[in-house]
Design a protein around this motif. Structure first.
Motif, PDB file in Angstrom:
ATOM      1  N   THR A 119       0.899  -1.236  -0.065  1.00  0.00           N
ATOM      2  CA  THR A 119      -0.035   0.060   0.065  1.00  0.00           C
ATOM      3  C   THR A 119       0.917   1.329   0.015  1.00  0.00           C
ATOM      4  OG1 THR A 119      -1.697  -1.228   1.279  1.00  0.00           O
ATOM      5  CG2 THR A 119      -1.907   1.038   1.171  1.00  0.00           C
ATOM      6  N   SER A 120       0.576   2.089  -0.902  1.00  0.00           N
ATOM      7  CA  SER A 120       1.508   3.350  -1.007  1.00  0.00           C
ATOM      8  C   SER A 120       0.620   4.462  -1.187  1.00  0.00           C
ATOM      9  CB  SER A 120       2.450   3.334  -2.185  1.00  0.00           C
ATOM     10  OG  SER A 120       1.719   3.411  -3.430  1.00  0.00           O
ATOM     11  N   ALA A 121       1.458   5.691  -0.707  1.00  0.00           N
ATOM     12  CA  ALA A 121       0.600   6.995  -0.697  1.00  0.00           C
ATOM     13  C   ALA A 121       1.510   8.025  -1.010  1.00  0.00           C
ATOM     14  CB  ALA A 121      -0.222   7.506   0.633  1.00  0.00           C
ATOM     15  N   PHE A 122       1.266   9.340  -1.741  1.00  0.00           N
ATOM     16  CA  PHE A 122       2.136  10.248  -1.879  1.00  0.00           C
ATOM     17  C   PHE A 122       3.042   9.904  -2.959  1.00  0.00           C
ATOM     18  CE2 PHE A 122       0.782  10.310   2.741  1.00  0.00           C
ATOM     19  CZ  PHE A 122      -0.250  11.324   2.815  1.00  0.00           C
ATOM     20  N   ASP A 123       2.807   9.196  -4.046  1.00  0.00           N
ATOM     21  CA  ASP A 123       3.483   8.955  -4.924  1.00  0.00           C
ATOM     22  C   ASP A 123       4.682   8.207  -4.610  1.00  0.00           C
ATOM     23  OD1 ASP A 123       2.296  10.512  -6.834  1.00  0.00           O
ATOM     24  OD2 ASP A 123       3.155  12.309  -6.328  1.00  0.00           O
ATOM     25  N   GLY A 124       4.251   6.981  -3.610  1.00  0.00           N
ATOM     26  CA  GLY A 124       5.417   6.044  -3.221  1.00  0.00           C
ATOM     27  C   GLY A 124       6.446   6.457  -2.131  1.00  0.00           C
ATOM     28  N   GLU A 125       6.011   7.667  -1.616  1.00  0.00           N
ATOM     29  CA  GLU A 125       6.708   8.053  -0.605  1.00  0.00           C
ATOM     30  C   GLU A 125       6.567   7.471   0.763  1.00  0.00           C
ATOM     31  OE1 GLU A 125       6.686  12.473   0.097  1.00  0.00           O
ATOM     32  OE2 GLU A 125       7.244  12.883  -1.882  1.00  0.00           O
ATOM     33  N   LYS A 126       5.078   6.937   1.239  1.00  0.00           N
ATOM     34  CA  LYS A 126       4.573   6.277   2.177  1.00  0.00           C
ATOM     35  C   LYS A 126       4.456   4.682   1.564  1.00  0.00           C
ATOM     36  CE  LYS A 126       1.607   6.376   5.817  1.00  0.00           C
ATOM     37  NZ  LYS A 126       0.354   6.911   6.585  1.00  0.00           N
ATOM     38  N   ILE A 127       5.025   3.846   2.007  1.00  0.00           N
ATOM     39  CA  ILE A 127       4.672   2.399   1.803  1.00  0.00           C
ATOM     40  C   ILE A 127       4.731   1.363   2.743  1.00  0.00           C
ATOM     41  CG2 ILE A 127       5.485   0.346   0.147  1.00  0.00           C
ATOM     42  CD1 ILE A 127       6.896   2.412  -1.477  1.00  0.00           C
ATOM     43  N   GLU A 128       3.674   0.656   2.883  1.00  0.00           N
ATOM     44  CA  GLU A 128       3.608  -0.451   3.859  1.00  0.00           C
ATOM     45  C   GLU A 128       2.917  -1.660   3.228  1.00  0.00           C
ATOM     46  OE1 GLU A 128       1.544   0.728   7.502  1.00  0.00           O
ATOM     47  OE2 GLU A 128       2.465   2.632   7.621  1.00  0.00           O
ATOM     48  N   GLN A 129       3.085  -2.752   3.790  1.00  0.00           N
ATOM     49  CA  GLN A 129       2.401  -4.043   3.497  1.00  0.00           C
ATOM     50  C   GLN A 129       1.256  -4.019   4.519  1.00  0.00           C
ATOM     51  OE1 GLN A 129       4.658  -7.804   2.862  1.00  0.00           O
ATOM     52  NE2 GLN A 129       4.909  -7.094   0.849  1.00  0.00           N
ATOM     53  N   LEU A 130       0.038  -4.393   4.057  1.00  0.00           N
ATOM     54  CA  LEU A 130      -1.190  -4.641   4.917  1.00  0.00           C
ATOM     55  C   LEU A 130      -1.532  -5.936   4.609  1.00  0.00           C
ATOM     56  CD1 LEU A 130      -2.762  -1.304   4.523  1.00  0.00           C
ATOM     57  CD2 LEU A 130      -1.265  -1.870   6.372  1.00  0.00           C
ATOM     58  N   ALA A 131      -1.530  -6.807   5.675  1.00  0.00           N
ATOM     59  CA  ALA A 131      -2.041  -8.170   5.190  1.00  0.00           C
ATOM     60  C   ALA A 131      -3.489  -8.472   4.647  1.00  0.00           C
ATOM     61  CB  ALA A 131      -1.822  -9.096   6.470  1.00  0.00           C
ATOM     62  N   GLN A 132      -3.587  -9.143   3.718  1.00  0.00           N
ATOM     63  CA  GLN A 132      -4.761  -9.554   3.003  1.00  0.00           C
ATOM     64  C   GLN A 132      -5.573  -8.582   2.136  1.00  0.00           C
ATOM     65  OE1 GLN A 132      -4.406 -13.063   3.342  1.00  0.00           O
ATOM     66  NE2 GLN A 132      -6.680 -12.873   3.071  1.00  0.00           N
TER      67      GLN A 132
ATOM     68  N   PHE B 206     -15.448  16.734 -13.273  1.00  0.00           N
ATOM     69  CA  PHE B 206     -14.666  15.821 -13.938  1.00  0.00           C
ATOM     70  C   PHE B 206     -13.573  16.420 -14.255  1.00  0.00           C
ATOM     71  CE2 PHE B 206     -13.478  13.980 -18.332  1.00  0.00           C
ATOM     72  CZ  PHE B 206     -13.336  12.507 -17.692  1.00  0.00           C
ATOM     73  N   GLU B 207     -12.349  15.505 -14.247  1.00  0.00           N
ATOM     74  CA  GLU B 207     -10.970  16.172 -14.490  1.00  0.00           C
ATOM     75  C   GLU B 207      -9.983  14.924 -15.128  1.00  0.00           C
ATOM     76  OE1 GLU B 207     -10.486  19.123 -10.610  1.00  0.00           O
ATOM     77  OE2 GLU B 207      -9.821  16.820 -10.408  1.00  0.00           O
ATOM     78  N   PHE B 208      -9.102  15.532 -15.981  1.00  0.00           N
ATOM     79  CA  PHE B 208      -8.054  14.690 -16.361  1.00  0.00           C
ATOM     80  C   PHE B 208      -6.880  14.776 -15.732  1.00  0.00           C
ATOM     81  CE2 PHE B 208     -10.587  15.277 -20.324  1.00  0.00           C
ATOM     82  CZ  PHE B 208     -11.245  14.000 -20.641  1.00  0.00           C
ATOM     83  N   PHE B 209      -6.058  13.727 -15.473  1.00  0.00           N
ATOM     84  CA  PHE B 209      -4.618  13.718 -14.982  1.00  0.00           C
ATOM     85  C   PHE B 209      -3.805  12.919 -15.714  1.00  0.00           C
ATOM     86  CE2 PHE B 209      -7.340  14.981 -11.552  1.00  0.00           C
ATOM     87  CZ  PHE B 209      -6.609  16.082 -10.791  1.00  0.00           C
ATOM     88  N   LEU B 210      -2.535  13.264 -15.970  1.00  0.00           N
ATOM     89  CA  LEU B 210      -1.553  12.395 -16.504  1.00  0.00           C
ATOM     90  C   LEU B 210      -0.961  11.499 -15.677  1.00  0.00           C
ATOM     91  CD1 LEU B 210       0.198  12.122 -19.062  1.00  0.00           C
ATOM     92  CD2 LEU B 210       1.991  13.678 -18.222  1.00  0.00           C
ATOM     93  N   LYS B 211      -0.963   9.957 -15.897  1.00  0.00           N
ATOM     94  CA  LYS B 211      -0.555   9.194 -15.257  1.00  0.00           C
ATOM     95  C   LYS B 211       1.146   9.057 -15.464  1.00  0.00           C
ATOM     96  CE  LYS B 211      -0.931   4.109 -14.159  1.00  0.00           C
ATOM     97  NZ  LYS B 211      -1.417   4.467 -12.788  1.00  0.00           N
ATOM     98  N   ASN B 212       1.488   9.892 -14.111  1.00  0.00           N
ATOM     99  CA  ASN B 212       3.075   9.936 -14.358  1.00  0.00           C
ATOM    100  C   ASN B 212       3.403  10.191 -12.781  1.00  0.00           C
ATOM    101  OD1 ASN B 212       5.640  10.973 -14.456  1.00  0.00           O
ATOM    102  ND2 ASN B 212       5.654  11.034 -16.644  1.00  0.00           N
ATOM    103  N   ASP B 213       4.022   9.110 -12.391  1.00  0.00           N
ATOM    104  CA  ASP B 213       4.363   9.521 -10.684  1.00  0.00           C
ATOM    105  C   ASP B 213       5.451  10.280 -10.472  1.00  0.00           C
ATOM    106  OD1 ASP B 213       2.376   7.744  -9.930  1.00  0.00           O
ATOM    107  OD2 ASP B 213       3.861   6.037  -9.526  1.00  0.00           O
ATOM    108  N   ALA B 214       6.408  10.365 -11.497  1.00  0.00           N
ATOM    109  CA  ALA B 214       7.460  11.026 -11.417  1.00  0.00           C
ATOM    110  C   ALA B 214       7.230  12.743 -11.500  1.00  0.00           C
ATOM    111  CB  ALA B 214       8.637  10.925 -12.562  1.00  0.00           C
ATOM    112  N   LEU B 215       6.198  12.967 -11.957  1.00  0.00           N
ATOM    113  CA  LEU B 215       5.617  14.261 -12.406  1.00  0.00           C
ATOM    114  C   LEU B 215       4.415  14.751 -11.336  1.00  0.00           C
ATOM    115  CD1 LEU B 215       5.667  14.850 -16.156  1.00  0.00           C
ATOM    116  CD2 LEU B 215       7.339  15.416 -14.521  1.00  0.00           C
ATOM    117  N   HIS B 216       4.235  13.749 -10.471  1.00  0.00           N
ATOM    118  CA  HIS B 216       3.293  13.693  -9.478  1.00  0.00           C
ATOM    119  C   HIS B 216       1.778  13.828 -10.149  1.00  0.00           C
ATOM    120  CE1 HIS B 216       6.173  14.035  -6.388  1.00  0.00           C
ATOM    121  NE2 HIS B 216       6.700  15.027  -6.914  1.00  0.00           N
ATOM    122  N   ASP B 217       1.620  13.130 -11.223  1.00  0.00           N
ATOM    123  CA  ASP B 217       0.339  13.027 -11.930  1.00  0.00           C
ATOM    124  C   ASP B 217      -0.386  14.178 -11.859  1.00  0.00           C
ATOM    125  OD1 ASP B 217       0.459  10.343 -11.763  1.00  0.00           O
ATOM    126  OD2 ASP B 217      -0.726   9.955 -10.012  1.00  0.00           O
TER     127      ASP B 217
END
Length: 236
Positions: free
Chosen positions: A32-45, A118-129
């Protein structure tokens, strides 16, 4: 169907090729990740819940005439899907103000948005979408104008279906994102739909039942996902 090579590993899923060049296997991870991968944990199941949740929602959308890539569950963590040529654009519907919309516009969380935003975002983690518009999509060749129109049409259709589905379960669908791709000349819904990619609030208490529990350190993330699944009748 034979699972073969690892094609891609993202934050929440691993994608494998199969012996059919038009089919892939999605493996749902517990990561599980947030903030473009800055926070990552494993959550069982979590991967098990999201795999089954996604299968349920994709089935409901298909029944409502919204074409998508899902074909069948293979196991607790894996699903068979059509192999799409993905379009790097996220389509976001907001029924209430929350998240980045509240931050960008300085509006309080929870305002009912009528009509939905309704909004569009570019899928690009490096640019923070980054947020984009149809001019960007056309100018950079990410999709054709008719494809963009179809993506928007399907997103609004999905919103109608899902708002009603969640309302019947005592939940408010605050917002969500969808991703699309091309398959045999048709635009299909791809990726996944789970509490990882939407905001869901309890209709009575406004309690957050989605990944905001992880983003905000509220705890009980998988338990909230399981409760949402239970209310919808998702077999876990």
């Amino acid at each position: 169907m034979e699972k073969r090579d690892r094609l891609y590993e993202g934050k929440a899923k691993v994608v494998y090729t199969t012996d059919d060049p038009q089919r892939m296997v999605l493996h749902f991870k517990d990561d599980t990740s947030a903030f473009d991968g800055e926070k990552i944990e494993q959550l069982a199941q979590k991967g098990v819940v999201n795999n089954r949740f996604n299968a349920f929602i994709m089935g409901k959308l298909a029944e409502a005439g919204i074409p998508n890539h899902f074909e069948k569950l293979l196991s607790d963590r894996e699903s068979l899907v059509k192999r799409l040529e993905m379009i790097p654009v996220e389509c976001v519907i907001r029924n209430r103000s929350a998240g980045s919309l509240s931050r960008r516009l300085g509006v309080p969380e929870g305002l009912v948005l009528s009509p939905p935003v309704f909004e569009f975002f570019l899928k690009n983690d490096a640019l923070h979408d980054p947020m984009i518009n149809i001019s960007h999509i056309k100018a950079f060749g990410w999709a054709m104008e008719d494809e963009v129109a179809r993506m928007a049409e399907l997103t609004f259709q999905a919103n109608d279906v899902l708002q009603a589905l969640f309302a019947d379960a005592g939940l408010i669908l605050v917002d969500f994102k969808l991703e699309f791709g091309r398959f045999d000349g048709e635009i299909l819904l791809g990726d996944e739909f789970s509490p990882d990619g939407c905001r869901l609030w309890d209709a009575d208490t406004q309690e957050k039942m989605d990944k905001d529990r992880f983003r905000r350190g509220l705890g009980g993330v998988v338990e909230a996902y399981e409760e949402v699944a239970r209310r919808l009748g998702v077999p876990l």
